[in-house]
Design a protein around this motif. Structure first.
Motif, mmCIF file in Angstrom:
data_model
loop_
_atom_site.group_PDB
_atom_site.id
_atom_site.type_symbol
_atom_site.label_atom_id
_atom_site.label_comp_id
_atom_site.label_asym_id
_atom_site.label_seq_id
_atom_site.Cartn_x
_atom_site.Cartn_y
_atom_site.Cartn_z
ATOM 1 N N MET A 35 48.186 42.132 39.845
ATOM 2 C CA MET A 35 47.275 41.095 40.318
ATOM 3 C C MET A 35 46.803 40.234 39.151
ATOM 4 N N ALA A 36 46.431 40.873 38.056
ATOM 5 C CA ALA A 36 45.953 40.135 36.882
ATOM 6 C C ALA A 36 47.058 39.255 36.300
ATOM 7 N N ALA A 37 48.268 39.771 36.266
ATOM 8 C CA ALA A 37 49.381 39.014 35.698
ATOM 9 C C ALA A 37 49.702 37.759 36.506
ATOM 10 N N HIS A 38 49.467 37.797 37.809
ATOM 11 C CA HIS A 38 49.752 36.656 38.669
ATOM 12 C C HIS A 38 48.593 35.663 38.767
ATOM 13 N N ALA A 39 47.454 35.975 38.165
ATOM 14 C CA ALA A 39 46.245 35.172 38.360
ATOM 15 C C ALA A 39 45.867 34.369 37.124
ATOM 16 N N ASP A 40 45.161 33.266 37.382
ATOM 17 C CA ASP A 40 44.597 32.433 36.323
ATOM 18 C C ASP A 40 43.085 32.601 36.218
ATOM 19 N N ALA A 41 42.474 33.180 37.243
ATOM 20 C CA ALA A 41 41.021 33.398 37.280
ATOM 21 C C ALA A 41 40.734 34.509 38.278
ATOM 22 N N PHE A 42 39.526 35.053 38.214
ATOM 23 C CA PHE A 42 39.126 36.173 39.064
ATOM 24 C C PHE A 42 37.824 35.840 39.797
ATOM 25 N N ILE A 43 37.744 36.314 41.042
ATOM 26 C CA ILE A 43 36.535 36.162 41.852
ATOM 27 C C ILE A 43 36.264 37.489 42.553
ATOM 28 N N ALA A 44 34.997 37.858 42.624
ATOM 29 C CA ALA A 44 34.595 39.018 43.428
ATOM 30 C C ALA A 44 33.719 38.540 44.574
ATOM 31 N N LEU A 45 34.068 38.946 45.770
ATOM 32 C CA LEU A 45 33.249 38.768 46.965
ATOM 33 C C LEU A 45 32.614 40.116 47.284
ATOM 34 N N PRO A 46 31.771 40.188 48.289
ATOM 35 C CA PRO A 46 31.191 41.490 48.646
ATOM 36 C C PRO A 46 32.276 42.542 48.896
ATOM 37 N N GLY A 47 31.975 43.744 48.483
ATOM 38 C CA GLY A 47 32.884 44.861 48.658
ATOM 39 C C GLY A 47 32.230 46.134 48.157
ATOM 40 N N GLY A 48 32.982 47.197 48.137
ATOM 41 C CA GLY A 48 32.464 48.496 47.742
ATOM 42 C C GLY A 48 32.847 48.872 46.322
ATOM 43 N N ILE A 49 33.031 50.169 46.107
ATOM 44 C CA ILE A 49 33.272 50.645 44.752
ATOM 45 C C ILE A 49 34.589 50.140 44.172
ATOM 46 N N GLY A 50 35.601 49.945 45.014
ATOM 47 C CA GLY A 50 36.868 49.414 44.509
ATOM 48 C C GLY A 50 36.709 47.994 43.995
ATOM 49 N N THR A 51 35.971 47.183 44.729
ATOM 50 C CA THR A 51 35.716 45.805 44.311
ATOM 51 C C THR A 51 34.963 45.783 42.982
ATOM 52 N N LEU A 52 33.932 46.610 42.877
ATOM 53 C CA LEU A 52 33.156 46.655 41.637
ATOM 54 C C LEU A 52 33.998 47.138 40.467
ATOM 55 N N GLU A 53 34.814 48.142 40.709
ATOM 56 C CA GLU A 53 35.673 48.668 39.643
ATOM 57 C C GLU A 53 36.637 47.596 39.157
ATOM 58 N N GLU A 54 37.233 46.861 40.082
ATOM 59 C CA GLU A 54 38.181 45.806 39.710
ATOM 60 C C GLU A 54 37.478 44.688 38.949
ATOM 61 N N LEU A 55 36.315 44.273 39.428
ATOM 62 C CA LEU A 55 35.547 43.233 38.749
ATOM 63 C C LEU A 55 35.220 43.648 37.323
ATOM 64 N N PHE A 56 34.686 44.845 37.161
ATOM 65 C CA PHE A 56 34.276 45.278 35.828
ATOM 66 C C PHE A 56 35.468 45.506 34.915
ATOM 67 N N GLU A 57 36.586 45.954 35.449
ATOM 68 C CA GLU A 57 37.767 46.107 34.609
ATOM 69 C C GLU A 57 38.251 44.748 34.116
#
Length: 183
Positions: free
Chosen positions: A94-116
């Motif tokens: 996902m990171a390799a295919h992206a130019d930017a990152f966004i987090a919308l509401p979600g649970g622990i997986g969303t938070l883990e991905e955002l913080f990573e």
């Protein structure tokens, strides 16, 4: 065209504003000519976002580990679904295919991905902008906590400033596009 990797819930949440925001972000991404990279699910906010981008004629790339595809959570209507072996490969792809990152509401997986993704940025592994969509105040307490970590000396103010936040999709995309243009 830039691609935005969006982390968000595989559930819809209790507030209808979350679904509305996912749909609005999807429409806005496509309207601005941006692509979506996300976890590849057909359920929850993930499915709502992907469907909104697709309905508006935008590009969607889903990335999903085999064990979730086999549990029938994969969005079968995607033009591109990348199957990977595990969650580590999913995040890297996902990171390799992206130019930017966004987090919308979600649970622990969303938070883990955002913080990573934010940690990778801090460590100099990428220089892609990162933002959170603070729909209905979902991230307000987290943002307050992060400000407190700065005040307590555990987080550098410049690092905190790297995490953009806004409460509407257009405002967040404006801020992230400005950072993309300056990089």
């Amino acid at each position: 065209m830039s691609r935005f990797c969006v982390y968000l819930g595989s559930r819809e949440g209790r507030d209808p504003a979350y679904v509305a925001a996912a749909r609005a972000l999807g429409q806005e991404l496509a309207r601005r000519g941006h692509g979506l990279v996300y976890g590849g699910a057909r359920i929850g906010l993930m499915g709502e976002l992907a469907d909104a981008v697709l309905a508006a004629g935008g590009e969607v790339i889903g990335v999903m580990p085999d064990h979730l595809v086999e549990r029938e959570q994969a969005h079968q209507g995607l033009p591109t679904l990348i199957r990977v072996a595990n969650m580590h490969e999913r995040k890297a792809s996902m990171a390799a295919h992206a130019d930017a990152f966004i987090a919308l509401p979600g649970g622990i997986g969303t938070l883990e991905e955002l913080f990573e993704a934010w940690t990778w940025q801090y460590l100099g592994l990428h220089d892609k902008p990162i933002g959170v969509l603070d729909t209905a105040g979902f991230y307000t307490s987290l943002l307050d906590f992060l400000d407190a970590t700065v005040a307590q000396g555990f987080l550098n103010p410049a690092t905190r400033d790297c995490l953009v936040d806004a409460d509407t999709p257009p405002a967040l995309l404006d801020a992230l596009e400005a950072r993309l243009a300056s990089s």
